[in-house]
Scaffold this motif. Structure first.
Motif, mmCIF file in Angstrom:
data_model
loop_
_atom_site.group_PDB
_atom_site.id
_atom_site.type_symbol
_atom_site.label_atom_id
_atom_site.label_comp_id
_atom_site.label_asym_id
_atom_site.label_seq_id
_atom_site.Cartn_x
_atom_site.Cartn_y
_atom_site.Cartn_z
ATOM 1 N N ARG A 58 112.915 39.850 158.012
ATOM 2 C CA ARG A 58 113.979 40.003 159.015
ATOM 3 C C ARG A 58 114.753 41.290 158.783
ATOM 4 N N LEU A 59 115.082 41.571 157.518
ATOM 5 C CA LEU A 59 115.796 42.802 157.204
ATOM 6 C C LEU A 59 114.963 44.019 157.587
ATOM 7 N N ASP A 60 113.690 44.019 157.234
ATOM 8 C CA ASP A 60 112.832 45.153 157.563
ATOM 9 C C ASP A 60 112.746 45.361 159.075
ATOM 10 N N ALA A 61 112.652 44.262 159.831
ATOM 11 C CA ALA A 61 112.605 44.369 161.290
ATOM 12 C C ALA A 61 113.912 44.933 161.836
ATOM 13 N N LEU A 62 115.030 44.524 161.255
ATOM 14 C CA LEU A 62 116.331 45.038 161.685
ATOM 15 C C LEU A 62 116.446 46.529 161.384
ATOM 16 N N LEU A 63 116.095 46.947 160.180
ATOM 17 C CA LEU A 63 116.180 48.358 159.805
ATOM 18 C C LEU A 63 115.272 49.224 160.678
ATOM 19 N N ALA A 64 114.157 48.675 161.104
ATOM 20 C CA ALA A 64 113.219 49.433 161.943
ATOM 21 C C ALA A 64 113.789 49.757 163.316
ATOM 22 N N THR A 65 114.886 49.085 163.698
ATOM 23 C CA THR A 65 115.501 49.356 164.998
ATOM 24 C C THR A 65 116.715 50.271 164.903
#
Length: 96
Positions: A58-65
């Motif tokens: 979830r964190l990685d997906a958030l940072l990717a945005t």
């Protein structure tokens, strides 16, 4: 919890152009309860974010945005840590 260290890989002029979009992204992450604190490094070579415990995916997906990421002006180093001690006001966020 996570400590995220951002390092600028572009000029400050390029970074500054993305600040409004980055702040909007930060505000959304705070509203979702994902972040506890964030700010610029001193000297201004990047930034730092303290994120609550969540699945790493979830964190990685958030940072990717993050517009800083999608705009190619910052790279990230994510460090997961398990607090052994914390101020009592933080207990809710760290689950101790």
């Amino acid at each position: 919890m996570y400590f995220i260290s951002l390092h600028y890989i572009a000029t400050l002029e390029q970074v500054d152009a993305l600040i409004p979009a980055h702040v909007e992204w930060l505000n959304a992450a705070y509203a979702e309860g994902c972040f506890l604190a964030s700010g610029r490094k001193v000297p201004r070579t990047g930034g730092a974010i303290l994120a609550v415990n969540m699945p790493r995916e979830r964190l990685d997906a958030l940072l990717a945005t993050d517009p800083f990421y999608t705009g190619g002006v910052a790279e990230y180093q994510v460090t997961e840590f398990s607090p052994g001690m914390a101020h009592p006001d933080l207990q809710h966020w760290i689950g101790q």
